[in-house]
Structure formats: C-alpha cells, structure tokens
Design an enzyme around this catalytic site. Sequence first.
Site, PDB file in Angstrom:
ATOM      1  CB  SER A 243       7.708   9.520  -8.524  1.00  0.00           C
ATOM      2  OG  SER A 243       6.421   8.984  -8.372  1.00  0.00           O
TER       3      SER A 243
ATOM      4  CE  LYS B   7       4.827  10.602  -5.366  1.00  0.00           C
ATOM      5  NZ  LYS B   7       4.279  10.570  -6.703  1.00  0.00           N
TER       6      LYS B   7
END
Lengths: 424, 152
Positions: free
Chosen positions: B69, B106
């Site tokens: 991701s 993230k």
Amino acid sequence: MIALVDSNNFYVSCERVFAPRLEGRAVGVLSNNDGCVVARSEELKALGVAMGMPAHQIPASMRRRATLLSSNYALYGDMSRRVNQVLGDFSPDVEAYSIDESFVGLEGHEPDDLEAWGRRLRATVLRDTGLPTCVGLGPTRVLAKTANRVAKRMPGLGGVCRLEAEASETRRVLEALQVHELWGIARRSAERLALQDIHTAWQLRQADPKQIRRTFSVVLERIVWELRGRPAIPLEDLAEPRQRIMVSRSFGRLTGELADLRAAIRQHGARAAEKLRRQGSLACAVLVFVRSDPHRLDERQYRNSQVVALSGPSGDTRELLAAAGRALSAIFLEGVRYQKCGVMLLDLVDAEHHQLSLLRESDGAERRRGGQLMATLDRLNGRMGRDTVRFGLPGERAAWALRCEHLSSRYTTRWDELMRVKAR
Amino acid sequence: MSLPRSSLAHLPAADGPGPDRAGQPLLGCRVRAGFPSPADDHLDVELDLHAHVVRRPASTYFVRAEGDSMLGDGIHDGDLLVVDRSLEPLPGRVVIIAVDGEPTVKRLARRGNGLVLEASNPRFAPIPLAGRECQVWGVVTHVLHALPGATP
C-alpha cells in the site's frame, strides 16, 4: 540530588512496545524453560497471579484470559541498554542498578526545576523506547528509592516524586512507610526493630544512629543517615536480597586490556554466585556491563551491557561464569579504556522450590551433583579464605538450548525477527 | 495521539551501540602540536552507512514492511524500514502507527479538521483516525529495498 529511574513492569512493557495488541491485556513473563512467573502486567496482578508462581499452577480459567510469554532476554537486554543510553543524555553519572533500574547523579549540574527535569527525562525515555518509567528524586539513594515508590503508587504525581530531607511531605511519607518496606531492610531486622518500638521509616530516622549501630549493624546505621538526607551507602553496598544481586567495582586505574576485564568479571561473578547460594536462590539470567569513565572527556566514551539467559535457574558458579564470559565477549570493544564493570544476577527464584521440579527432569541428577560441588566450594572458601578454590572464566560456548515455547521475537537483535508493520 | 517532542540538553551521546558499530564517531579530543593545517580539519575516513542512517541510536529501530500500500513512497513488500521514535509525527511524514493494536505503516495527512492515514497506492483508501484506537510508534526515515537478483 540523585534520581532513581525505574521502568514499570519492565519485561511486560518491552513486550508491549513491539506487540501493541498486548496493551490492556493480562500479560505475564515466565522464567527460563517456562517455569514460573517473573514479571506481571497490572492486569495479571489483578487476576491474582502471584510473582514466582509456577506456570503449571496457574488455573486454566486464568490462563485463558492471560498471555504468558517466555522470557526474551535478548530483547530486554537491548531495551535496557537503550534506556541507559537516553539517561546518558541527561547526566554523565548513570549507574545501572538492575536491568530495569538506574541511578542518575546530578551533582555539579543540578537543574533549576528538578521536577520539570524529571518529567522531561520520563517523556524522553517513553518517546525513544516506548517504556513507561517512574522517577524518584532525593538527596540520598534511600530517599530517591522511597520517592520512586511513591511516584509508582500515586498516579496523580505523573510518575515523578521528589523527597527533600527536611520537607513535611517527606515526613508524611516516612510515617506511612513500614520499616520492612524500606529498601535494604530484611524481615528479621524489621521484627527486631519492632521490639524496640520502631515500626515506621520515620521512627527509624529519629532513632539514635550510634545505638542502631550497636544494637543492629553498620548497614542499618547508614540507612538512618540516608533517611536524614546524608549520603552514606555506596551503590555496591545496596542490598536488595531475594530479588537481584549485583557485584561491581571500579578499576584502580583505567584499563583497555581484555584480560583485566575477564579477571574482574570472573571475580565479580564468583562473588555474586556465592551471595546467591548463601541466600538460597537460583538465577535465571546474567547481565554484564562495562563502561569507560564518563568524566574523562579526553577518553573514548563507551557504555554497554549484555544479558545472557541460563539454560535453567542455576546457582552453579561454572554456569554463571560461562554466561558472564559470553556476555563480556559480546560487548568488549578494543580501544576503549574501561573504568568499571560488573555482574548482575537476574530473576532470582527460590532454590528449594526449584529442587522439587528438578526431580522430574532428565538432567536433575547432574544438577544435584553440581549443587553438592558448589556447597563443597563454599565450605572450602569459607574455611580457608576467599578464592582458595576458584574457576577460570571459560571462553565461548555453544548457545544454550532453551525451552521457550512462548518466546516473542527478538525484535531488536535479529534481522529475521524484526517487528512486522502492515502496508495492506 | 501525537508524541511530545521534548527539548533535550544535547550532551554528546556517550553510548556506542556495540562493538559491531565501532566505526561510529565517538567523543574525543585530539591534542595537536604546531600550527593547525586547514587541510586536516576534516580527516576523510570510511563512510559509515549505519551512522549516516541511524542518527539517534537509542530511538532508532528497524522494522519489516508487509504489503504494497506504500509503493508510491518506494516501500515494497518485505522492505526494511528505519524508524526513529524521537521524531515528531507531523502531517506529511510516513509513520508507524498502531491502529487497533496492529502496527501499520502509512502517511499521516490532514483532511479538513481531522487526521487520516493515507496510502501511497491508489488501490488503497485512506483510513480516518477518528474513533479508532491509535498510537503513533515512530517516524520512518529510510527504506532499504534489496533489488532482485543482485544480492548473493
């Protein structure tokens, strides 16, 4: 002033840093070979699991609600080293007292606002390592330790407590503290003090030091002085029997020779092993630390420590020295001139309790023979003088085969066991 | 959920991380005789990648990324991340954050009044932080990606 910085539930906190899901859960850490509980989270304490409880005695209903882990000394040793490294930013005088406790001396560079300094130190350790600590501040080691205890028990203080010798707050704390709860006072001494009508730490402080020395010991007299705010106990003489044993000394002059360090570690290790057996305990792991002189800025600065787990709880000088030797080899750095080194024995368990479980084990017979050898050794050295019979420091040895069924990853010391972070 | 940045009295770090990292600069003074030459103010020594990447050893950790991701930031599945816990988790930085107890990598971003965790791969939707149990763990400073076929 001296600060005592102590990590809360250290082993459990280390595990939680790398496994955040354990936060808020009941977590326990077991001694080598998954024997008995050597560390507990607050939640596990609340379930009623006692320190030292053999793992197989924990009822199944409790086990289901708890996470029990094998002791991960590689991780704890590395996190302990990191904490002391952070403390080194706050003062050159950092003396590890245990794997999870260090004294930070402030002489000559005392900050204006001590409490703010303590809060900053605490926040920095938490930020850099994820480990919560408590900071006790006092003019002596005994008062700093007492302040630390208060900081731990009163959440409203934000983890920092300061006890000045002449403050009314100090009096209130000492009046509420029973002597047997004081650092370095054995239960037997406490019972004898009670006969003299000395029940609280404050009453002990008010006692006549000379008389205390005559009736009890020099050690107890020193505690009286320390309670009054006069430093009297060197780090080496701080006794906390039944929990940990530390033997360390400074070298007469700086030395860069591995042979000198090996000789010193051998001596400290043998002395620590004697103390261990005298109090009827066995150790689960050995910590060795070395450091240069932090006040000699012209010297190369170095400080390091290493923990080695034993194959099972042991009081055998040979095993303890073998572990100490391996630890020293791992941290000895060429080109540094060392001022001090020491040996700590960690996670002490009761020898008698342990003997019973040995009967079931395959290597029980050999261990019992080892016990007899050690008893003979202590008798000889007791009769003929210290070091009459002694061991060399063995070199490298094959790694121990530990039974660790619930071992967490060695997150900070193995490339193949790093914490995994989700990018999904 | 943000970590406080405290102002440290910056004494030189007294601790070496270990003998295997002996090359990192240690505190020391050189006594010199005669006139100093401007040329040897800086002695060229072997470059130490560890010291270059690990600015604060006590607060620096290595972790392993799982998933893709964060491809847009050059983070591949299985890459090694260098994480410094002492850095402030400012919006825009790639952080390690425990989301409902699970360590996650993230990018921290501001969206309107709230903070979200953004992926750098369009296939992944942002994760709003509101209403979640979140704890910032550290700030990612470097990515170490081994190229296929090149490592022995």
